[in-house]
Design an enzyme around this catalytic site. Structure first.
Site, short mmCIF file in Angstrom:
data_model
loop_
_atom_site.label_atom_id
_atom_site.label_comp_id
_atom_site.label_asym_id
_atom_site.label_seq_id
_atom_site.Cartn_x
_atom_site.Cartn_y
_atom_site.Cartn_z
N HIS A 1 -9.64 1.45 4.29
CA HIS A 1 -8.42 1.60 5.09
C HIS A 1 -8.71 2.54 6.27
O HIS A 1 -9.46 3.51 6.13
CB HIS A 1 -7.28 2.17 4.22
CG HIS A 1 -5.96 2.09 4.91
ND1 HIS A 1 -5.58 2.99 5.87
CD2 HIS A 1 -4.97 1.18 4.83
CE1 HIS A 1 -4.39 2.65 6.34
NE2 HIS A 1 -3.99 1.55 5.71
N ASN B 1 0.87 -1.17 0.00
CA ASN B 1 0.00 0.00 0.00
C ASN B 1 0.91 1.23 0.00
O ASN B 1 1.48 1.57 1.03
CB ASN B 1 -0.89 -0.03 1.25
CG ASN B 1 -1.71 1.24 1.41
OD1 ASN B 1 -1.77 2.07 0.50
ND2 ASN B 1 -2.33 1.40 2.57
N GLU C 1 -5.97 -4.82 10.24
CA GLU C 1 -4.92 -3.83 10.49
C GLU C 1 -5.24 -3.05 11.76
O GLU C 1 -5.98 -2.05 11.71
CB GLU C 1 -4.84 -2.84 9.32
CG GLU C 1 -4.47 -3.46 7.99
CD GLU C 1 -3.82 -2.43 7.08
OE1 GLU C 1 -2.69 -2.67 6.66
OE2 GLU C 1 -4.44 -1.39 6.81
N LYS D 1 0.10 4.23 -0.27
CA LYS D 1 -0.52 5.44 0.31
C LYS D 1 -0.24 6.64 -0.61
O LYS D 1 -0.23 6.48 -1.83
CB LYS D 1 -0.02 5.65 1.74
CG LYS D 1 -0.22 4.39 2.58
CD LYS D 1 -0.01 4.58 4.04
CE LYS D 1 -0.23 3.26 4.75
NZ LYS D 1 -0.15 3.36 6.19
P1 PGA Z 1 2.56 0.10 7.62
O1 PGA Z 1 1.12 0.40 6.98
O2 PGA Z 1 3.04 -1.20 7.04
O3 PGA Z 1 3.40 1.26 7.22
O4 PGA Z 1 2.37 0.00 9.10
C1 PGA Z 1 0.21 -0.64 6.72
C2 PGA Z 1 -1.06 -0.09 6.13
O5 PGA Z 1 -1.50 0.99 6.55
O6 PGA Z 1 -1.65 -0.71 5.24
#
Ligand code: PGA
Length: 252
Positions: A93, A10, A164, A12
């Protein structure tokens, strides 16, 4: 035999044209591990270029609007993502549930919209630290699932659920093995209640501070069918070892 593992990145709000080289490097390196499904969910504006850069590799979006089209300034429909070359999308999310105030029913509508056009869906759920500390994590996640799971999963497109915990995202903290295993077992039971036998075939990913240093332990936990990876998915050298760990657990 467990389900084939899915390791999805992801990105983002990260990624410019220059980063397409990283997408290519990841796709090339991931091809060495056919026992694992690998995907990168990139910003919507990068989907088409990423998909063109790595034919045959799964590129996804990070959100879709629930409507087919219309007066929704700034939004992206499921068909637009598909048309741009995406094969899947994240929905629900926690960053969107929080910042864009997305409700369970909205997340459900988004999941249904994406599945209906043939996009795979990674539907995210997860509790806050306050809820975890208060002992209500499983109940809260069950409530999110009840409100946000699509009614119908009979189509071709695949649904996956990502657990998550909000407090584990980007923090370097991860739940204990027993916390992950308790939650994944509860999610599995709920999916079976909801969809019958088909619920056993839905992959349940863990997400939140997954790195190459903890991936092997996480993948070894029962009912962990893969990972949704944020920060550690941006660079080939961080992400591919996570894919390799999934392959190792899969015996390949
Ligand atoms: P992270 O994020 O691996 O940076 O903790 C995971 C996510 O938000 O999907």
């Amino acid at each position: 035999m467990g389900l084939k593992k899915l390791v999805a990145g992801n990105w983002k709000m990260h990624g410019l044209s220059n980063d397409l080289d990283e997408v290519k490097a990841i796709a090339t390196a991931a091809a060495v591990y056919p026992a694992v499904d690998v995907a990168l969910c990139v910003p919507a504006i990068l989907v088409e270029r990423a998909a063109r850069a790595v034919p045959g590799f799964a590129i996804g979006g990070q959100d879709v609007h629930h409507a087919e089209k219309g007066a929704h300034t700034g939004c992206t429909s499921a068909l637009m993502l598909l048309d741009a070359g995406a094969s899947l999308t994240i929905v629900g999310h926690s960053e969107r549930r929080e910042a864009q105030r997305e409700s369970d029913s909205e997340v459900k509508a988004k999941a249904e919209a994406a599945l209906s056009v043939g996009l795979g869906v990674i539907l995210c759920v997860g509790e806050s630290l306050e809820v975890r500390d208060g002992g209500g994590a499983v109940a809260a996640v069950m409530q999110q699932l009840d409100g946000s799971l699509p009614d119908d999963i009979d189509g071709e497109a695949e649904l996956a659920v990502a657990y998550e915990p909000i407090w584990a995202i980007g923090t370097g903290k991860i739940p204990t093995e027993s916390e992950i295993s308790e939650m994944h077992a509860a999610i599995r039971a709920r999916l079976r209640e909801r969809y019958g036998d088909a619920g056993s075939g839905i992959r349940i990913l863990y997400g939140g501070s997954v790195k190459s240093s903890n991936a092997a332990e996480i993948f070894a936990i029962r009912d962990v069918d893969g990972a949704l990876v944020g920060g550690a998915s941006l660079k080939n050298q961080d992400f591919v070892p996570i894919v390799a760990a999934a392959a190792a657990v899969s015996g390949k």
